[in-house]
Design a protein around this motif. Structure first.
Motif, short mmCIF file in Angstrom:
data_model
loop_
_atom_site.label_atom_id
_atom_site.label_comp_id
_atom_site.label_asym_id
_atom_site.label_seq_id
_atom_site.Cartn_x
_atom_site.Cartn_y
_atom_site.Cartn_z
N GLY A 37 29.10 7.40 34.87
CA GLY A 37 30.13 8.26 35.44
C GLY A 37 29.52 9.42 36.20
N ILE A 38 30.36 10.43 36.46
CA ILE A 38 29.89 11.62 37.18
C ILE A 38 30.39 12.87 36.47
CG2 ILE A 38 29.83 10.48 39.43
CD1 ILE A 38 32.54 11.81 40.07
N THR A 39 29.71 13.99 36.68
CA THR A 39 30.15 15.28 36.14
C THR A 39 29.94 16.35 37.21
OG1 THR A 39 27.98 15.81 35.21
CG2 THR A 39 29.53 14.67 33.78
N VAL A 40 30.81 17.36 37.21
CA VAL A 40 30.63 18.52 38.07
C VAL A 40 30.84 19.77 37.22
CG1 VAL A 40 31.51 17.25 40.08
CG2 VAL A 40 33.05 18.75 38.79
N ALA A 41 30.21 20.88 37.63
CA ALA A 41 30.37 22.15 36.92
C ALA A 41 30.47 23.28 37.93
CB ALA A 41 29.20 22.39 35.97
N LEU A 123 38.19 4.78 38.48
CA LEU A 123 37.23 5.89 38.37
C LEU A 123 36.34 5.98 39.61
CD1 LEU A 123 35.94 5.97 34.68
CD2 LEU A 123 37.93 7.10 35.69
N GLU A 124 36.03 4.83 40.19
CA GLU A 124 35.16 4.82 41.37
C GLU A 124 35.79 5.57 42.55
OE1 GLU A 124 35.99 2.31 39.55
OE2 GLU A 124 34.14 1.41 38.76
N GLU A 125 37.09 5.73 42.53
CA GLU A 125 37.77 6.45 43.62
C GLU A 125 37.82 7.95 43.36
OE1 GLU A 125 41.51 4.56 44.90
OE2 GLU A 125 40.95 2.88 43.62
N VAL A 126 37.44 8.39 42.18
CA VAL A 126 37.39 9.82 41.87
C VAL A 126 36.01 10.34 42.25
CG1 VAL A 126 37.62 11.57 40.07
CG2 VAL A 126 38.99 9.47 39.95
N THR A 127 35.94 11.11 43.31
CA THR A 127 34.65 11.58 43.81
C THR A 127 34.29 12.95 43.24
OG1 THR A 127 35.64 12.68 45.72
CG2 THR A 127 35.06 10.33 45.97
N ALA A 128 33.01 13.26 43.31
CA ALA A 128 32.57 14.60 42.89
C ALA A 128 33.23 15.66 43.77
CB ALA A 128 31.05 14.69 42.99
N GLU A 129 33.41 15.36 45.05
CA GLU A 129 34.04 16.32 45.96
C GLU A 129 35.48 16.62 45.54
OE1 GLU A 129 32.35 13.66 46.87
OE2 GLU A 129 30.57 14.59 47.75
N SER A 130 36.22 15.59 45.11
CA SER A 130 37.60 15.82 44.70
C SER A 130 37.67 16.67 43.43
CB SER A 130 38.33 14.48 44.50
OG SER A 130 37.79 13.78 43.38
N LEU A 131 36.72 16.48 42.52
CA LEU A 131 36.70 17.29 41.30
C LEU A 131 36.31 18.73 41.61
CD1 LEU A 131 35.05 14.75 38.82
CD2 LEU A 131 37.48 15.32 39.05
N GLY A 210 42.00 8.01 37.67
CA GLY A 210 42.22 9.24 38.43
C GLY A 210 43.64 9.74 38.42
N GLU A 211 44.59 8.87 38.05
CA GLU A 211 45.99 9.30 37.97
C GLU A 211 46.19 10.41 36.94
OE1 GLU A 211 44.89 6.31 37.18
OE2 GLU A 211 45.37 5.97 35.07
N LEU A 212 45.27 10.52 35.97
CA LEU A 212 45.41 11.55 34.94
C LEU A 212 45.31 12.96 35.52
CD1 LEU A 212 43.28 9.94 32.07
CD2 LEU A 212 45.78 10.10 32.22
N LEU A 213 44.54 13.12 36.59
CA LEU A 213 44.39 14.46 37.17
C LEU A 213 45.74 15.00 37.62
CD1 LEU A 213 41.17 13.90 39.33
CD2 LEU A 213 41.34 14.97 37.06
N LYS A 214 46.56 14.13 38.21
CA LYS A 214 47.89 14.56 38.65
C LYS A 214 48.80 14.79 37.45
CE LYS A 214 51.58 13.37 41.88
NZ LYS A 214 52.08 12.37 42.88
N GLU A 215 48.71 13.92 36.46
CA GLU A 215 49.56 14.06 35.27
C GLU A 215 49.26 15.35 34.52
OE1 GLU A 215 49.23 10.59 32.82
OE2 GLU A 215 49.64 9.22 34.48
N TRP A 216 47.99 15.72 34.46
CA TRP A 216 47.62 16.93 33.71
C TRP A 216 48.01 18.21 34.46
CZ3 TRP A 216 42.03 14.75 32.81
CH2 TRP A 216 42.07 13.81 31.79
#
Length: 485
Positions: A37-41, A123-131, A210-216
């Motif tokens: 996966g990926i992580t951003v901070a 998950l592959e469509e969720v980019t570090a840039e979007s996070l 990635g749909e969870l980001l909108k739901e949250w």
């Protein structure tokens, strides 16, 4: 069922079982696992770092002469796997003479299945840039909201994790699984020159895409919280000094049941295996099914099969089918969490609580999703006859003792209840109770079941696994609250 999984030849797992059995093992368990996966901070809207990770390998556990041995490798060649198997067998054999009681596993119905959590946005469509953009949006939104206080710290971490496994055992288990997970963690500090500081840690996590980001909607949720916390910091008063009815919010209830029901009901902890690592348990084996820990409203459930949950799985890492477990049932200590080894000691059946953090970790007894059973009452009905009380909605800090008996929770967002309605904010109320004191004082429970994510730590070497904990709002009768300076 044998085939290829992500390019890995699953036939190697059955080959290891044949080799292990030929080496004298009475039980062989092989597990291929890949996590990536990926992580951003970010801190205050500025990027601290971003990373991608990927780890895969095979864990091998064997039972030889009544002793367990475990080894793992990320060398997936036949030679590398054979070397790991030799280590596992050698470790088991070398310890066998030291065991006074040989290890036995219960005879269980194990699974032959394949399952995965489906996503609307992969998950592959969720980019570090979007996070990163989301982290900047959260900080920018919150910064505009504060008026009388300052927001000097706003850290934001987010990431994706895909976990893929194949578990094959010498007793017929063959389970493939693919579980994607998303997570966000935000740490806020609010300050006021005369009133001091408040800290809020807010997490979002679950299985899905990635749909969870909108739901949250983290920016929207945190904006509402920051407005309320500013009011608490500036206008909050001390809680009443006399005993009052206390309504404990679902967030605190969730943490409380994880710590005071989940951990003490882990069978390895009851047996003392975790005593030198994560701690002991106030529960003794002869208390199960007999000891009254709370009122008839006190039912705590553990269920790995909740769709979308952070602790989701359908089969554990021993291949046993998962189901709901009733840790406390109507106030009575009811059922411990078991793997096949502890179930054998207790003379019962495994309830599929064996989990491993990654391929290099041994499966041990773990929680998944722990919650207090709700009722059919509304929140308004829960508080309507309280003349004076406190609603502790969230917490800022907590601690609990080694055996999970004495505990303390410091409220964060909290309010006076006056004449059956929420009134002004309260600052730093402290709920200090014993496990039995909490569950025995439950006099009403509402229907607002909510879950909160966490990473549960246990074991040596330490293992962190994703969990949910939750509950409804719970009313306690006549509690004397403390207050911090």
């Amino acid at each position: 069922m044998e085939g290829s999984w992500l390019g890995f030849d699953e036939g190697l797992l059955t080959w290891l079982i044949d080799e292990g059995t030929a080496s004298g093992a009475s039980y062989v368990e092989t597990r291929y696992q890949r996590d990536h996966g990926i992580t951003v901070a970010l801190r205050n809207g500025r990027v601290l770092g971003l990373a991608s990770f990927s780890e895969e390998g095979v864990g091998i556990r064997v039972l030889v002469n009544g002793s367990l041995g475990f080894a793992a490798t990320n060398d997936l060649s036949r030679e590398g796997l054979r070397e790991a198997l030799t280590k596992a067998v050698g470790r088991a054999r070398s310890m066998a003479s030291l065991r006074r009681v040989p290890i036995q596993f219960t005879d269980e119905r194990v699974g032959r299945a394949s399952y995965e959590v489906l996503t609307r946005i992969r998950l592959e469509e969720v980019t570090a840039e979007s996070l990163i953009d989301l982290g900047k949006e959260v900080h920018g939104t919150l910064l505009k909201l504060v008026n009388e206080v300052k927001l000097p710290v706003c850290t934001f971490e987010a990431g994706t994790r895909m976990q893929e496994k194949v578990v094959v055992t010498s007793e017929g288990a063959y389970v493939r699984s693919r579980v994607p997970r998303m997570s966000i963690g935000v740490n806020l500090v609010l300050t006021h020159p005369q009133k001091g500081t408040l800290q809020r840690v807010k997490d979002f996590a679950g299985s899905g895409g990635g749909e969870l980001l909108k739901e949250w909607s983290p920016a929207e949720v945190l904006a509402e919280e920051v407005k309320n916390l500013e009011m608490v910091l500036v206008k909050g008063v001390e809680p009443p000094k006399e005993p009052v009815d206390v309504v404990v919010g679902s967030e605190i209830v969730g943490l409380l049941v994880h710590e005071s029901a989940g951990h003490p009901m882990e069978a390895d902890r009851i047996l003392g295996r975790e005593a030198a690592q994560a701690g002991e348990s106030y529960v003794k084996p002869d208390m199960i099914g007999k000891f009254k820990v709370g009122s008839e409203l006190a039912t705590v459930i553990e269920d790995p099969t909740i769709p979308g949950s952070n602790g989701f799985y359908l089969y554990d890492d021993e291949g046993v089918p998962a189901r709901a477990r009733y840790l406390y049932k109507e106030g009575i200590i009811n059922e411990a969490l078991h793997n096949r080894h502890t179930a054998s000691i207790f003379g019962t059946r495994s309830n599929a609580a064996a989990r491993a953090m990654n391929y290099a970790s041994e499966p041990i007894v773990r929680m998944s999703n722990t919650y207090f059973k709700p009722s059919n009452m509304s929140f308004e009905e829960l508080i309507e006859d309280i003349s004076m009380g406190i609603f502790m909605k969230s917490y800022m800090e907590w601690n609990i003792d080694d055996i999970r008996w004495n505990q303390r929770y410091v409220g964060l967002e909290a309010y006076i209840i006056r004449s059956g309605e929420l009134a002004g904010p309260v600052r730093n109320p402290i709920l200090e109770v014993t496990t039995q004191g909490f569950y025995s004082n439950v006099v009403a429970v509402d229907k607002e079941l909510r879950f909160y994510p966490g990473t549960c730590g246990k074991g040596e070497p330490p293992q962190g696994v994703p969990v949910w904990f939750g509950g409804p709002n719970v009313r306690l009768s006549k509690i004397r609250l403390g207050v911090s300076a």
